[in-house]
Design a protein around this motif. Structure first.
Motif, PDB file in Angstrom:
ATOM      1  N   HIS A   1       0.607  -1.274  -0.301  1.00  0.00           N
ATOM      2  CA  HIS A   1       0.190  -0.199   0.377  1.00  0.00           C
ATOM      3  C   HIS A   1       1.031   1.196  -0.058  1.00  0.00           C
ATOM      4  O   HIS A   1       1.274   2.009   0.737  1.00  0.00           O
ATOM      5  CB  HIS A   1      -1.006  -0.395   1.017  1.00  0.00           C
ATOM      6  N   GLY A   2       1.181   1.938  -0.985  1.00  0.00           N
ATOM      7  CA  GLY A   2       2.042   3.080  -1.437  1.00  0.00           C
ATOM      8  C   GLY A   2       1.733   3.932  -1.285  1.00  0.00           C
ATOM      9  O   GLY A   2      -0.436   4.150  -1.407  1.00  0.00           O
ATOM     10  N   GLN A   3       1.452   5.390  -0.738  1.00  0.00           N
ATOM     11  CA  GLN A   3       0.737   6.420   0.003  1.00  0.00           C
ATOM     12  C   GLN A   3       1.710   7.162  -0.248  1.00  0.00           C
ATOM     13  O   GLN A   3       3.022   7.949  -1.047  1.00  0.00           O
ATOM     14  CB  GLN A   3       0.896   6.110   1.063  1.00  0.00           C
ATOM     15  N   LEU A   4       1.250   8.529  -1.437  1.00  0.00           N
ATOM     16  CA  LEU A   4       1.006   9.426  -2.148  1.00  0.00           C
ATOM     17  C   LEU A   4       1.154  10.663  -0.584  1.00  0.00           C
ATOM     18  O   LEU A   4      -0.160  10.847  -0.771  1.00  0.00           O
ATOM     19  CB  LEU A   4       0.807  10.155  -3.746  1.00  0.00           C
ATOM     20  N   ARG A   5       2.285  11.640  -0.726  1.00  0.00           N
ATOM     21  CA  ARG A   5       2.159  12.607   0.035  1.00  0.00           C
ATOM     22  C   ARG A   5       2.765  13.648  -0.758  1.00  0.00           C
ATOM     23  O   ARG A   5       2.080  14.542   0.346  1.00  0.00           O
ATOM     24  CB  ARG A   5       3.126  12.362   1.545  1.00  0.00           C
TER      25      ARG A   5
ATOM     26  N   LEU B   1       7.910  16.138 -12.036  1.00  0.00           N
ATOM     27  CA  LEU B   1       8.533  14.717 -13.154  1.00  0.00           C
ATOM     28  C   LEU B   1       9.232  13.745 -12.207  1.00  0.00           C
ATOM     29  O   LEU B   1       8.931  12.773 -13.312  1.00  0.00           O
ATOM     30  CB  LEU B   1       9.687  15.857 -13.417  1.00  0.00           C
ATOM     31  N   SER B   2       8.991  13.603 -11.142  1.00  0.00           N
ATOM     32  CA  SER B   2       9.955  12.161 -10.661  1.00  0.00           C
ATOM     33  C   SER B   2       8.414  11.556 -10.693  1.00  0.00           C
ATOM     34  O   SER B   2       8.719  10.011 -10.551  1.00  0.00           O
ATOM     35  CB  SER B   2      10.574  12.475  -9.154  1.00  0.00           C
ATOM     36  N   HIS B   3       7.166  11.779 -10.406  1.00  0.00           N
ATOM     37  CA  HIS B   3       6.120  10.755 -10.230  1.00  0.00           C
ATOM     38  C   HIS B   3       6.100  10.259 -11.954  1.00  0.00           C
ATOM     39  O   HIS B   3       5.713   9.108 -12.348  1.00  0.00           O
ATOM     40  CB  HIS B   3       4.902  11.401  -9.838  1.00  0.00           C
ATOM     41  N   GLY B   4       6.725   9.904 -12.947  1.00  0.00           N
ATOM     42  CA  GLY B   4       6.911   9.943 -14.135  1.00  0.00           C
ATOM     43  C   GLY B   4       8.300   9.309 -14.006  1.00  0.00           C
ATOM     44  O   GLY B   4       8.201   8.240 -15.095  1.00  0.00           O
ATOM     45  N   GLY B   5       9.137   9.193 -13.180  1.00  0.00           N
ATOM     46  CA  GLY B   5       9.854   8.722 -13.542  1.00  0.00           C
ATOM     47  C   GLY B   5      10.373   7.152 -13.098  1.00  0.00           C
ATOM     48  O   GLY B   5      11.438   6.711 -13.376  1.00  0.00           O
ATOM     49  N   GLY B   6       9.501   6.376 -13.164  1.00  0.00           N
ATOM     50  CA  GLY B   6       9.735   4.850 -13.454  1.00  0.00           C
ATOM     51  C   GLY B   6      10.579   4.710 -11.294  1.00  0.00           C
ATOM     52  O   GLY B   6      10.207   3.274 -11.299  1.00  0.00           O
ATOM     53  N   GLY B   7      10.502   5.264 -10.433  1.00  0.00           N
ATOM     54  CA  GLY B   7      11.311   4.553  -8.932  1.00  0.00           C
ATOM     55  C   GLY B   7       9.724   4.707  -8.356  1.00  0.00           C
ATOM     56  O   GLY B   7       8.460   4.392  -8.541  1.00  0.00           O
TER      57      GLY B   7
ATOM     58  N   ASP C   1      -1.634   5.005  -4.751  1.00  0.00           N
ATOM     59  CA  ASP C   1      -2.660   5.228  -3.988  1.00  0.00           C
ATOM     60  C   ASP C   1      -3.663   5.679  -5.251  1.00  0.00           C
ATOM     61  O   ASP C   1      -4.844   5.322  -4.687  1.00  0.00           O
ATOM     62  CB  ASP C   1      -1.912   6.210  -3.324  1.00  0.00           C
ATOM     63  N   VAL C   2      -3.605   6.368  -5.690  1.00  0.00           N
ATOM     64  CA  VAL C   2      -4.284   7.270  -6.723  1.00  0.00           C
ATOM     65  C   VAL C   2      -5.251   5.798  -7.272  1.00  0.00           C
ATOM     66  O   VAL C   2      -6.073   6.052  -7.594  1.00  0.00           O
ATOM     67  CB  VAL C   2      -3.860   8.840  -7.487  1.00  0.00           C
TER      68      VAL C   2
ATOM     69  N   LEU D   1      -0.125  19.776 -11.736  1.00  0.00           N
ATOM     70  CA  LEU D   1      -1.097  19.592 -11.567  1.00  0.00           C
ATOM     71  C   LEU D   1      -0.936  18.868 -10.274  1.00  0.00           C
ATOM     72  O   LEU D   1      -0.469  18.326  -9.386  1.00  0.00           O
ATOM     73  CB  LEU D   1      -1.251  17.849 -12.297  1.00  0.00           C
ATOM     74  N   GLU D   2      -2.762  19.986  -9.401  1.00  0.00           N
ATOM     75  CA  GLU D   2      -2.820  19.116  -7.945  1.00  0.00           C
ATOM     76  C   GLU D   2      -2.891  17.736  -7.719  1.00  0.00           C
ATOM     77  O   GLU D   2      -3.922  17.516  -8.825  1.00  0.00           O
ATOM     78  CB  GLU D   2      -3.733  20.320  -7.531  1.00  0.00           C
ATOM     79  N   VAL D   3      -2.652  17.138  -7.247  1.00  0.00           N
ATOM     80  CA  VAL D   3      -3.117  16.121  -6.650  1.00  0.00           C
ATOM     81  C   VAL D   3      -4.762  16.055  -6.257  1.00  0.00           C
ATOM     82  O   VAL D   3      -5.167  14.216  -6.844  1.00  0.00           O
ATOM     83  CB  VAL D   3      -1.593  14.777  -5.616  1.00  0.00           C
TER      84      VAL D   3
END
Lengths: 360, 390, 92
Positions: free
Chosen positions: A17-21, A27-33, A42-43, A125-127
């Protein structure tokens, strides 16, 4: 690995259960890590909440037997959704992305089953915005009885995209023996629509705000699959169906006229259009026949099935205001003609481009 | 909608149409040739096609679609000038949607926008002023188009910009006046017009007196007409009654909106901000004396032509175009050599194909079953378009 | 040329700058009232008035009595036509 070899995880069970804070997409949200993994977990996995997606494999695997039980052909479609603003009265880009693809399947006579969801996010973009869109997709999918089973996420630098683009592909199964084809339309057939026209186009135009207009017009965005079920059950002789999205009812009628080579003759009196939509069109010099809809279909049915078809449509919540708008004539060939309110006649042609507001 | 739906009532139309048919029988000219009635205004052209009025009227009545579409008659050179302004660095170019697709010699505003120019559609010149106030670091230019109807709104926006000291707002003025143009058409020797439907919304600004010369000097009756289908039919009925009774007057069918004296605050604002140009170029009609206005010296700061250098080139209309002849009623759109072939709404060559109010575009888009009526004889129902496209 | 449509002024939003809100079949927008305000018709009298709107400006007050007169005339014309037809029928 086959589906048989690996038991599907139980509904709601997740590997991790990953959580996005973060509050904004970077750009790191598209980086594969890990950041991307958290976003997806999470989303999307959390948001869509179904077992096929939760397995997080590179593909959803669907047993053929399960599909084959529902019909004799697979329907497969894709559509991309770009709308400004993302949220507008009556719906948002998420609901649009689900219902649009569901409807593209359903009007071909298919029962929609599975969707993909591929998003392109603009850096910054706002999460919370993204979560709201995914919630809306989930809700729309639940109503339409489909599951979002695979997806993809990309992040592009600020300015390379406008906030959020969504692509959904969908598959469904076409009822055995059913052949919906505008080429099969015959003179004497009857043209039906399932309700008020132009609401979506008017709502979005209004919500964009640059024309400084205010009204209560809301988008008609809705899934048509249930309505089409009811309709086909009652009237299996339906010739063809199409959802009247971009280009409006006028464009669909022209496509039908070209396909069958006949004259689709509509009656201006019969067109169901909300007063506010008429008002907006008068102000901006637009023609409601070309305004987009996101929950409206045009059906052509043989004359002897028209009353049954209409009654069936009206029995469904998505077709309460269904009406007959015209009939098919033999000539003039491959043309849409409208009998005007005033007793005259005119051609309703395809548009050259987008309808623009005018002052003249 | 109040004041709209009542004037679209087909039951009332029936009586009017019968009365019109009765009058036609009493008009001497109709025994020799069809009556030619010019609707000056593109708004009337639009209504005539939208409601299919030609098919309802007796064959003895023919419409000649006049020059009253300000977008259509805008010459290519001015469109090119607008593109230079739009592509000027630091400029936000604001325009009515109508002008977006009008072709210049190389491209349209829509294409310039695609290439990166900041072109924005507005509903009102006041919205353009609002954009200027919201973007003090940019120059906001408003593409002012239109006849006397639209002139007051531009004038009042300029006056408001001055009052509020908005320094980054200017107007590219292409306003034109209808009277000199009607006169130019009337002076054409080939003309066979029998009467005019006067432009209702221009008239609500200028009143009805400016048309009197048409009756006095040219002996043509004119009825100022509203835009709903009943308005147009009633105006034709009034025009025919004049012909039958041997009268030649300016009459006002559109009394609910048009005061004979016009609109004083509107005229005063126009007078304050604009002055007549010696001449203005019209697509399809050529140069017409005193047919355009420019911004007075006192408001030079708001004149985009003085603020930026615009090339002001004259570009001739394509040779193949016969717009001038269509405008004067000498030929019907379908009789033009290029109609529906080289000249279509997708690739307009001539003025009248440019905007949906242009006679040719209306023929092309709406013209239908009723338009078998060319040259006074009704032929096989056919689309108003050339079929060789498909 | 010159799209103009009737709307009703439902609010004076800025009396100083002569701005009001009009309602057109349920669609609302702020427009400029300068052309329909003069010494005889101060801005306060605009409320509820029907105007002809063009590019965000009220260009003319719509005269209800004239509209009624036009329609009345058309109704009478219809009745006359009917009588005329009835007469023709009885002559035959």
């Amino acid at each position: 690995m086959s589906v048989d070899a690996k038991p599907l995880p139980q509904e709601g069970v997740r590997r991790r259960h990953g959580q996005l804070r973060d509050t904004r997409i970077t750009l790191s949200h598209g980086g594969g890590g890990k950041a991307m993994r958290d976003l997806i977990d999470d989303v999307f996995v959390g948001g869509f909440d179904n077992a096929l997606l939760a397995s997080l494999d590179d593909q959803a695997r669907i047993p053929l037997a399960e599909l084959a039980a529902g019909g004799d052909r697979l329907a497969f479609t894709t559509d991309s959704y770009v709308v400004d603003p993302l949220f507008f009265p009556g719906a948002d880009i998420g609901a649009l992305a689900v219902n649009g693809t569901v409807n593209d399947l359903a009007v071909g006579g298919a029962r929609p089953l599975f969707l993909s969801c591929s998003v392109i996010l603009e850096e910054g973009l706002e999460v919370a915005t993204l979560r709201r869109v995914v919630r809306s997709m989930k809700a729309a999918a639940a109503v339409a009885g489909v599951a979002v089973v695979t997806g993809d996420t990309k992040v592009v630098p600020r300015g390379s995209a406008d906030k959020l683009f969504i692509n959904t592909a969908g598959i469904g199964v076409i009822r055995a023996g059913l052949e919906l084809d505008p080429g099969a339309v015959r003179a004497g057939d009857v043209i039906l629509v399932n309700g008020l026209l132009g609401d979506h186009g008017a709502a979005v135009l209004n919500a964009r705000g640059d024309l400084a207009l205010e009204s209560d017009i809301a988008s008609d965005c809705q899934a048509l699959s249930g309505l089409i079920d009811t309709l086909l059950e009652a009237c299996p002789t339906v010739r063809c169906l199409r959802d009247a999205t971009r280009g409006g009812v006028a464009t669909v009628l022209n496509e039908f006229a070209l396909a069958c080579g006949l004259c689709l003759h509509i009656d201006e009196h019969a067109l169901p259009i909300r007063e506010e939509v008429k008002g907006l069109c008068e102000i901006l010099g637009l023609d409601p026949l070309y305004l987009a809809n996101e929950g409206k279909l045009v059906a052509v049915v043989p004359a002897d099935g028209a009353e049954t078809a209409l009654a069936a449509m009206r029995s469904h919540p998505a077709g309460r205001e269904a009406v007959r708008i015209g009939t098919v004539h033999a000539t003039p060939q491959a043309t849409v003609v409208m009998g005007t309110l005033f007793g005259g006649e005119r051609i309703v042609d395809m548009l050259v481009g987008e309808q623009l507001p005018r002052i003249c | 909608m109040k004041y709209v739906d009542e004037f679209r009532d087909p039951d009332k139309a029936r009586a009017l149409l019968q009365a019109i048919e009765g009058l036609v029988a009493d008009i001497e000219i109709c025994r020799r040739r069809p009556l030619q009635i010019m609707e000056v205004c593109g708004g009337h052209t639009h209504s005539i096609f939208r409601y299919g009025l030609e098919a309802l009227l007796p064959e003895a009545i023919e419409f000649v679609h006049g020059p009253g579409c300000p977008v259509c008659v805008l010459p290519m050179g001015r469109v090119d000038d607008s593109l230079v302004l739009a592509e000027h660095p630091g400029v936000i170019f604001t325009t009515f949607g109508d002008a977006m697709r009008v072709p210049g010699s190389k491209k349209s505003l829509l294409q310039a926008k695609a290439e990166g120019a900041d072109v924005r559609m507005v509903y009102s010149p006041l919205d353009a002023l609002g954009i200027a106030k919201a973007n003090p670091g940019k120059e906001v230019v408003f593409f002012a188009l239109g006849f006397e109807t639209t002139m007051p709104s531009t004038a009042m926006t300029v006056l408001q910009a001055e009052r509020e000291r908005v320094a980054n707002f200017s107007v590219f003025c292409n306003h034109i006046t209808i009277i000199p143009t009607i006169k130019a058409i009337l002076d054409s020797p080939e003309l066979t017009l029998d009467g005019f439907l006067g432009p209702g919304h221009v008239s609500m600004v200028i009143g009805t007196a400016p048309y009197r010369f048409i009756c006095r000097h040219y002996r043509k009756p004119l009825v100022v007409a509203g835009f709903e289908p009943l308005d147009i039919l009633q105006s034709i009925w009034m025009l025919l009654r004049q012909l039958v009774e041997g009268r030649c007057e300016v009459e006002n069918q559109y009394r609910r909106v048009v005061a004979d004296a016009g609109n004083d605050p509107a005229l005063r604002a126009v007078q304050e901000v604009f002055e007549l140009r010696e001449f203005f170029e019209w697509r399809g009609l050529g140069s017409i004396d005193h047919s355009g206005v420019r911004i007075r010296d006192a408001y030079a700061a708001f004149d985009a032509e003085r603020r930026f250098s615009v090339p002001n080139l004259e570009i001739a209309d394509p040779n193949s175009c016969q717009c001038g002849e269509v405008l004067k009623g000498m030929i019907k759109p379908r009789q033009c050599k290029v109609f529906g072939r080289a000249c279509t709404p997708e690739t307009p060559l001539g003025a009248l194909m440019v905007s949906s109010e242009g006679a040719c575009a209306a023929y092309y888009n709406y013209a239908g079953v009723q338009l078998g009526k060319v040259g006074g004889q009704r032929s096989e129902p056919a689309r108003g378009r050339a079929r060789d496209r498909s | 040329m010159c799209l103009g449509i009737p709307g009703q002024i439902i609010e004076i939003s800025d009396a100083e700058n002569l701005c009001g809100i009009v309602n057109v079949a349920g669609v609302k927008r702020e427009i400029n009232l300068h052309c329909v305000v003069d010494a005889e018709h101060p801005v306060a009298t605009c409320l509820g008035v029907w105007v002809l709107i063009h590019v965000g400006f009220a260009m003319s007050r719509i005269d209800e009595a004239e509209a009624v007169r036009t329609l009345q005339l058309l109704t009478e014309l219809g009745e006359m036509q009917q009588e005329f037809e009835a007469m023709q029928r009885s002559e035959k």
